[in-house]
Design a protein around this motif. Structure first.
Motif, PDB file in Angstrom:
ATOM      1  N   GLN A 104     -38.112  15.553 -69.048  1.00 50.72           N
ATOM      2  CA  GLN A 104     -39.184  15.426 -70.034  1.00 50.72           C
ATOM      3  C   GLN A 104     -40.220  14.404 -69.581  1.00 50.72           C
ATOM      4  OE1 GLN A 104     -36.802  14.507 -73.508  1.00 50.72           O
ATOM      5  NE2 GLN A 104     -37.257  16.541 -74.349  1.00 50.72           N
ATOM      6  N   LEU A 105     -39.760  13.337 -68.970  1.00 48.63           N
ATOM      7  CA  LEU A 105     -40.668  12.295 -68.485  1.00 48.63           C
ATOM      8  C   LEU A 105     -41.561  12.808 -67.357  1.00 48.63           C
ATOM      9  CD1 LEU A 105     -41.565   9.315 -68.545  1.00 48.63           C
ATOM     10  CD2 LEU A 105     -39.685   8.818 -66.984  1.00 48.63           C
ATOM     11  N   VAL A 106     -40.977  13.476 -66.365  1.00 44.60           N
ATOM     12  CA  VAL A 106     -41.765  13.920 -65.212  1.00 44.60           C
ATOM     13  C   VAL A 106     -42.651  15.126 -65.524  1.00 44.60           C
ATOM     14  CG1 VAL A 106     -40.171  12.938 -63.524  1.00 44.60           C
ATOM     15  CG2 VAL A 106     -39.938  15.337 -64.186  1.00 44.60           C
ATOM     16  N   THR A 107     -42.354  15.837 -66.615  1.00 45.83           N
ATOM     17  CA  THR A 107     -43.204  16.972 -66.997  1.00 45.83           C
ATOM     18  C   THR A 107     -44.231  16.591 -68.056  1.00 45.83           C
ATOM     19  OG1 THR A 107     -41.590  17.730 -68.636  1.00 45.83           O
ATOM     20  CG2 THR A 107     -41.465  18.710 -66.417  1.00 45.83           C
ATOM     21  N   GLY A 108     -44.257  15.316 -68.450  1.00 43.91           N
ATOM     22  CA  GLY A 108     -45.254  14.857 -69.407  1.00 43.91           C
ATOM     23  C   GLY A 108     -44.888  15.045 -70.862  1.00 43.91           C
ATOM     24  N   LYS A 109     -43.687  15.496 -71.157  1.00 42.47           N
ATOM     25  CA  LYS A 109     -43.249  15.658 -72.548  1.00 42.47           C
ATOM     26  C   LYS A 109     -42.934  14.308 -73.184  1.00 42.47           C
ATOM     27  CE  LYS A 109     -42.645  20.289 -72.289  1.00 42.47           C
ATOM     28  NZ  LYS A 109     -43.814  21.054 -72.521  1.00 42.47           N
ATOM     29  N   ARG A 110     -42.610  13.325 -72.360  1.00 42.46           N
ATOM     30  CA  ARG A 110     -42.401  11.933 -72.783  1.00 42.46           C
ATOM     31  C   ARG A 110     -43.196  11.035 -71.845  1.00 42.46           C
ATOM     32  NH1 ARG A 110     -37.501  10.713 -76.001  1.00 42.46           N
ATOM     33  NH2 ARG A 110     -36.388  12.663 -76.314  1.00 42.46           N
ATOM     34  N   THR A 111     -43.424   9.815 -72.282  1.00 42.54           N
ATOM     35  CA  THR A 111     -44.127   8.841 -71.437  1.00 42.54           C
ATOM     36  C   THR A 111     -43.210   7.646 -71.197  1.00 42.54           C
ATOM     37  OG1 THR A 111     -45.068   7.599 -73.283  1.00 42.54           O
ATOM     38  CG2 THR A 111     -46.335   9.516 -72.479  1.00 42.54           C
ATOM     39  N   VAL A 112     -43.625   6.780 -70.306  1.00 49.68           N
ATOM     40  CA  VAL A 112     -42.853   5.569 -70.010  1.00 49.68           C
ATOM     41  C   VAL A 112     -42.777   4.684 -71.253  1.00 49.68           C
ATOM     42  CG1 VAL A 112     -42.813   3.483 -68.574  1.00 49.68           C
ATOM     43  CG2 VAL A 112     -43.408   5.663 -67.561  1.00 49.68           C
ATOM     44  N   ASP A 113     -43.734   4.811 -72.139  1.00 42.30           N
ATOM     45  CA  ASP A 113     -43.744   4.004 -73.364  1.00 42.30           C
ATOM     46  C   ASP A 113     -42.795   4.537 -74.441  1.00 42.30           C
ATOM     47  OD1 ASP A 113     -45.720   2.362 -72.251  1.00 42.30           O
ATOM     48  OD2 ASP A 113     -47.301   3.725 -72.912  1.00 42.30           O
ATOM     49  N   ASP A 114     -42.220   5.708 -74.250  1.00 40.11           N
ATOM     50  CA  ASP A 114     -41.294   6.295 -75.205  1.00 40.11           C
ATOM     51  C   ASP A 114     -40.102   5.361 -75.407  1.00 40.11           C
ATOM     52  OD1 ASP A 114     -40.447   9.180 -76.427  1.00 40.11           O
ATOM     53  OD2 ASP A 114     -38.694   8.157 -75.581  1.00 40.11           O
ATOM     54  N   MET A 158     -35.599  25.036 -67.268  1.00 40.34           N
ATOM     55  CA  MET A 158     -34.510  24.111 -67.473  1.00 40.34           C
ATOM     56  C   MET A 158     -34.703  23.323 -68.758  1.00 40.34           C
ATOM     57  SD  MET A 158     -33.060  22.546 -63.937  1.00 40.34           S
ATOM     58  CE  MET A 158     -34.604  22.097 -63.223  1.00 40.34           C
ATOM     59  N   LEU A 159     -35.954  22.998 -69.069  1.00 41.66           N
ATOM     60  CA  LEU A 159     -36.194  22.234 -70.282  1.00 41.66           C
ATOM     61  C   LEU A 159     -35.749  22.979 -71.532  1.00 41.66           C
ATOM     62  CD1 LEU A 159     -39.632  20.499 -69.641  1.00 41.66           C
ATOM     63  CD2 LEU A 159     -37.422  19.410 -69.964  1.00 41.66           C
ATOM     64  N   ASP A 160     -35.747  24.290 -71.504  1.00 42.20           N
ATOM     65  CA  ASP A 160     -35.284  25.076 -72.648  1.00 42.20           C
ATOM     66  C   ASP A 160     -33.766  25.247 -72.655  1.00 42.20           C
ATOM     67  OD1 ASP A 160     -37.889  25.424 -73.511  1.00 42.20           O
ATOM     68  OD2 ASP A 160     -38.125  27.322 -72.454  1.00 42.20           O
ATOM     69  N   GLU A 161     -33.160  25.275 -71.491  1.00 38.21           N
ATOM     70  CA  GLU A 161     -31.725  25.548 -71.388  1.00 38.21           C
ATOM     71  C   GLU A 161     -30.856  24.321 -71.659  1.00 38.21           C
ATOM     72  OE1 GLU A 161     -30.080  28.519 -70.963  1.00 38.21           O
ATOM     73  OE2 GLU A 161     -32.090  29.315 -71.261  1.00 38.21           O
ATOM     74  N   ILE A 162     -31.271  23.174 -71.219  1.00 43.22           N
ATOM     75  CA  ILE A 162     -30.423  21.986 -71.349  1.00 43.22           C
ATOM     76  C   ILE A 162     -30.126  21.646 -72.817  1.00 43.22           C
ATOM     77  CG2 ILE A 162     -30.246  19.505 -70.873  1.00 43.22           C
ATOM     78  CD1 ILE A 162     -31.634  20.077 -68.192  1.00 43.22           C
ATOM     79  N   PRO A 163     -31.118  21.702 -73.733  1.00 40.65           N
ATOM     80  CA  PRO A 163     -30.764  21.431 -75.141  1.00 40.65           C
ATOM     81  C   PRO A 163     -29.753  22.428 -75.706  1.00 40.65           C
ATOM     82  CG  PRO A 163     -33.133  21.363 -74.857  1.00 40.65           C
ATOM     83  CD  PRO A 163     -32.546  21.856 -73.575  1.00 40.65           C
ATOM     84  N   LYS A 164     -29.845  23.680 -75.303  1.00 39.35           N
ATOM     85  CA  LYS A 164     -28.861  24.674 -75.742  1.00 39.35           C
ATOM     86  C   LYS A 164     -27.469  24.293 -75.234  1.00 39.35           C
ATOM     87  CE  LYS A 164     -32.245  28.385 -75.449  1.00 39.35           C
ATOM     88  NZ  LYS A 164     -32.625  29.582 -74.677  1.00 39.35           N
ATOM     89  N   LEU A 165     -27.412  23.895 -73.981  1.00 42.01           N
ATOM     90  CA  LEU A 165     -26.152  23.501 -73.364  1.00 42.01           C
ATOM     91  C   LEU A 165     -25.551  22.291 -74.068  1.00 42.01           C
ATOM     92  CD1 LEU A 165     -24.153  23.822 -70.962  1.00 42.01           C
ATOM     93  CD2 LEU A 165     -25.662  22.302 -69.684  1.00 42.01           C
ATOM     94  N   ILE A 166     -26.387  21.303 -74.362  1.00 40.76           N
ATOM     95  CA  ILE A 166     -25.911  20.072 -74.990  1.00 40.76           C
ATOM     96  C   ILE A 166     -25.451  20.319 -76.424  1.00 40.76           C
ATOM     97  CG2 ILE A 166     -26.651  17.800 -75.822  1.00 40.76           C
ATOM     98  CD1 ILE A 166     -28.441  17.630 -73.309  1.00 40.76           C
ATOM     99  N   SER A 167     -26.177  21.154 -77.149  1.00 40.35           N
ATOM    100  CA  SER A 167     -25.919  21.291 -78.582  1.00 40.35           C
ATOM    101  C   SER A 167     -24.843  22.320 -78.951  1.00 40.35           C
ATOM    102  CB  SER A 167     -27.215  21.645 -79.311  1.00 40.35           C
ATOM    103  OG  SER A 167     -27.658  22.941 -78.926  1.00 40.35           O
ATOM    104  N   LYS A 168     -24.503  23.223 -78.047  1.00 39.14           N
ATOM    105  CA  LYS A 168     -23.533  24.270 -78.379  1.00 39.14           C
ATOM    106  C   LYS A 168     -22.173  23.982 -77.769  1.00 39.14           C
ATOM    107  CE  LYS A 168     -27.021  27.819 -78.875  1.00 39.14           C
ATOM    108  NZ  LYS A 168     -27.421  29.182 -78.575  1.00 39.14           N
ATOM    109  N   ASP A 169     -21.129  24.279 -78.547  1.00 38.34           N
ATOM    110  CA  ASP A 169     -19.769  24.095 -78.031  1.00 38.34           C
ATOM    111  C   ASP A 169     -19.447  25.111 -76.943  1.00 38.34           C
ATOM    112  OD1 ASP A 169     -19.184  21.924 -79.583  1.00 38.34           O
ATOM    113  OD2 ASP A 169     -18.232  23.088 -81.169  1.00 38.34           O
ATOM    114  N   ILE A 170     -19.906  26.338 -77.132  1.00 42.78           N
ATOM    115  CA  ILE A 170     -19.682  27.386 -76.139  1.00 42.78           C
ATOM    116  C   ILE A 170     -21.039  27.961 -75.757  1.00 42.78           C
ATOM    117  CG2 ILE A 170     -18.588  29.613 -75.659  1.00 42.78           C
ATOM    118  CD1 ILE A 170     -16.573  27.369 -76.147  1.00 42.78           C
ATOM    119  N   TYR A 171     -21.376  27.838 -74.480  1.00 44.49           N
ATOM    120  CA  TYR A 171     -22.658  28.355 -74.006  1.00 44.49           C
ATOM    121  C   TYR A 171     -22.531  28.622 -72.516  1.00 44.49           C
ATOM    122  CZ  TYR A 171     -27.618  28.832 -73.054  1.00 44.49           C
ATOM    123  OH  TYR A 171     -28.843  29.314 -72.667  1.00 44.49           O
TER     124      TYR A 171
END
Length: 95
Positions: free
Chosen positions: A69-79, A1-14
């Motif tokens: 991203q937060l729950v998978t450790g890609k970001r922290t609470v301090d972000d 899901m972490l790879d798919e959501i940015p594609k979904l957000i950034s593309k007009d048709i996906y």
């Protein structure tokens, strides 16, 4: 899901579908010019394939992505983004 959501957000048709190892779930990503939508389906049975669906759309999809991203450790609470979401009440910090 972490790879798919940015594609979904950034593309007009996906459009894409993910079926994880646990086949009771299905994730459907559909993007158009008017709306970004991630549908999560939970199948209740194998015979009739009846399901319950949850849709996460538009701005809520961006919040969900930051949360993942937060729950998978890609970001922290301090972000900075996470702190902004906490300060604005979008996220709640549990202690």
């Amino acid at each position: 899901m972490l790879d798919e959501i940015p594609k979904l957000i950034s593309k007009d048709i996906y459009e894409n579908k993910l079926i994880p190892l646990e086949e009771d779930f299905e994730f459907i990503f559909i993007s158009s010019v008017n709306q970004k939508n991630m549908q999560i389906r939970y199948y209740l049975d194998d015979d009739n394939r009846n399901f319950i669906a949850f849709n996460i759309v538009d701005k809520d999809l961006e919040y969900f992505y930051i949360y993942l991203q937060l729950v998978t450790g890609k970001r922290t609470v301090d972000d900075v983004v996470v702190q902004n979401y906490i300060d604005s009440g979008i996220f709640q910090e549990w202690t």
